[in-house]
Design an enzyme around this catalytic site. Structure first.
Site, PDB file in Angstrom:
ATOM      1  N   HIS A  35       0.285   0.768   2.515  1.00 25.86           N
ATOM      2  CA  HIS A  35      -0.096   1.959   3.264  1.00 25.86           C
ATOM      3  C   HIS A  35      -1.595   1.871   3.589  1.00 25.86           C
ATOM      4  O   HIS A  35      -2.354   1.219   2.858  1.00 25.86           O
ATOM      5  CB  HIS A  35       0.214   3.199   2.406  1.00 25.86           C
ATOM      6  CG  HIS A  35      -0.137   4.499   3.040  1.00 25.86           C
ATOM      7  ND1 HIS A  35      -1.398   5.041   2.954  1.00 25.86           N
ATOM      8  CD2 HIS A  35       0.597   5.371   3.763  1.00 25.86           C
ATOM      9  CE1 HIS A  35      -1.428   6.192   3.592  1.00 25.86           C
ATOM     10  NE2 HIS A  35      -0.231   6.414   4.095  1.00 25.86           N
TER      11      HIS A  35
ATOM     12  N   VAL B 232      -4.271   3.449   3.012  1.00 28.65           N
ATOM     13  CA  VAL B 232      -5.318   3.702   2.018  1.00 28.65           C
ATOM     14  C   VAL B 232      -5.221   2.775   0.814  1.00 28.65           C
ATOM     15  O   VAL B 232      -6.035   2.875  -0.101  1.00 28.65           O
ATOM     16  CB  VAL B 232      -5.296   5.172   1.529  1.00 28.65           C
ATOM     17  CG1 VAL B 232      -5.567   6.131   2.657  1.00 28.65           C
ATOM     18  CG2 VAL B 232      -3.986   5.496   0.821  1.00 28.65           C
ATOM     19  N   LYS B 233      -4.252   1.868   0.799  1.00 31.91           N
ATOM     20  CA  LYS B 233      -4.081   0.980  -0.349  1.00 31.91           C
ATOM     21  C   LYS B 233      -5.069  -0.199  -0.302  1.00 31.91           C
ATOM     22  O   LYS B 233      -5.897  -0.300   0.595  1.00 31.91           O
ATOM     23  CB  LYS B 233      -2.640   0.472  -0.393  1.00 31.91           C
ATOM     24  CG  LYS B 233      -1.595   1.567  -0.593  1.00 31.91           C
ATOM     25  CD  LYS B 233      -1.841   2.366  -1.841  1.00 31.91           C
ATOM     26  CE  LYS B 233      -0.640   3.211  -2.279  1.00 31.91           C
ATOM     27  NZ  LYS B 233      -0.197   4.189  -1.278  1.00 31.91           N
ATOM     28  N   SER B 234      -4.949  -1.108  -1.259  1.00 29.94           N
ATOM     29  CA  SER B 234      -5.903  -2.214  -1.386  1.00 29.94           C
ATOM     30  C   SER B 234      -5.999  -3.028  -0.109  1.00 29.94           C
ATOM     31  O   SER B 234      -7.081  -3.449   0.305  1.00 29.94           O
ATOM     32  CB  SER B 234      -5.492  -3.116  -2.550  1.00 29.94           C
ATOM     33  OG  SER B 234      -5.502  -2.412  -3.774  1.00 29.94           O
TER      34      SER B 234
END
Length: 381
Positions: A186, A188-190
């Site tokens: 997604h 906002v993930k790493s």
């Protein structure tokens, strides 16, 4: 508004996606297999199956482990609802294990006690979904040694943890200790593929099932065909699967993002360290220091102030602070299943005081200072 999380897209990322758009193969080309191989190389997993979301990965993980109607799956209340919903998609019941208030992760002592009680009443779960909250890895070795005594399968919800390390060997999950590890991409993930996820495993048979369930239940591998019909010379459906496949467009972005993952995590860690230093004198509880975390989230807990009032005051100052998470058993859907407030007090107490501060690789020093100053002002009022 300074968001709590944000993706970081480079010109090379854009070029990688554009190359696919110009290639004529938007799906089922060579980018998805290349992305899966890159994930295997990074995480030390033997197999990787890329899918269209972390939620899809959780669903097929449950299916591959045989979760069905009448089974029980446990997870923690301090997570996004997908960690529990994946079991409900399979018709299974869900229950929860409270967190350790210091680590905010699943409490191993509570898990041990609950397993002993469940065994006595013949109510053991088929699967435990362990959540690596905020990018900090749980003690998978200890958890695996415990649940293995009870015959419980392990899924790691590592949606927050890609880039974290464990025992100096595993990065973003521990397939040596779990049956399946799930990742999310997604925005906002790493790293991001816009939307996407993956399921990792060291088990060849599970990898085959994961791939089947992600692609309509269909295989094109003639060596695995069951039917002798002419149609089977091309493909055959063996189980009831889903269309959870990732496209080459998304995979191309993932390949480029993965090359910068370690730099992303390094920047997140530096930002977290600055928060630790600048906020240590405030009446708040900081997250435990973890040099091996992916630092997906930086969550503080207020010691004396009203959380909702502080949250709104920070929002009014242009900070996109967030709250992670409403305990799963507090949601109306789970309340209708019989859960009530007060059942998991550590998760509930944490939630009532928690605020997630902005943390992402592109957060500038000036913007972070603004966050720090704003928090000081709010807590002083």
């Amino acid at each position: 508004m300074i968001p709590y999380g944000a993706h970081d897209i480079s010109e090379l990322d854009i070029e990688g996606v554009v190359d696919v758009l110009k290639s004529g193969l938007l799906t089922q080309g060579d980018k998805v297999p290349a992305f899966e191989q890159a994930l295997q190389n990074y995480t030390n997993a033997s197999y990787a199956v890329a899918v269209n979301s972390g939620t899809s990965a959780l669903h097929i993980a449950c299916l591959a482990l045989g979760v069905e109607n009448g089974d029980i799956v446990w997870t923690t209340p301090n997570t996004f609802v997908a960690s529990a919903n994946c079991a409900r998609y399979c018709g299974a019941d869900v229950d929860f294990v409270d967190i350790d208030p210091a680590t905010r992760q699943i409490c191993i002592e509570s898990l041990k006690h609950k397993l002993l009680v469940a065994k006595e009443f013949n109510k053991l779960p088929k699967v435990l979904v362990v959540v690596h909250f905020a990018g900090h890895m749980c003690n998978m070795k200890a958890i695996a040694e415990l649940v293995n005594q009870f015959g419980v399968k392990l899924i790691e919800d590592a949606a927050h943890a890609l880039g974290a390390s464990y025992l100096g060997q595993y990065k973003g999950g521990c397939p040596a200790y779990s049956d399946i590890t799930v990742l999310s991409f997604h925005p906002v993930k790493s790293i991001t593929t816009a939307e996407g996820g993956a399921a990792l495993t060291n088990n060849k048979a599970l990898a085959h099932l994961l791939r089947l369930f992600a692609s309509h239940g269909i295989t094109k591998d003639s060596q695995n065909f069951v039917s002798n019909s002419v149609a089977a010379a091309h493909y055959e459906q063996q189980v009831l699967g889903f269309n959870y496949r990732l496209s080459d467009v998304h995979a191309a972005l993932g390949i480029m993002q993965l090359k910068r993952l370690d730099k992303f995590v390094e920047k997140r860690a530096a930002l977290a360290a600055r928060y630790d230093e600048e906020l240590k004198d405030l009446p708040i509880t900081l997250p435990q220091f973890d040099p091996f975390s992916a630092w997906h989230l930086y969550v503080i807990e207020l010691n004396h102030h009203d959380r909702d009032a502080c949250f709104e005051a920070l929002r009014a100052k242009g900070l996109g602070v967030n709250i992670h998470y409403i305990p799963v058993h507090w949601h109306p859907y789970y309340q209708q299943l019989g859960f009530t407030k007060g059942q998991f007090p550590h998760s509930e107490r944490y939630y009532l005081n928690a605020i997630t501060l902005p943390l992402f690789p592109a957060l500038t020093a000036d913007n972070q200072q603004y966050v720090i100053n704003a928090l000081r002002e709010v807590l002083r009022d």
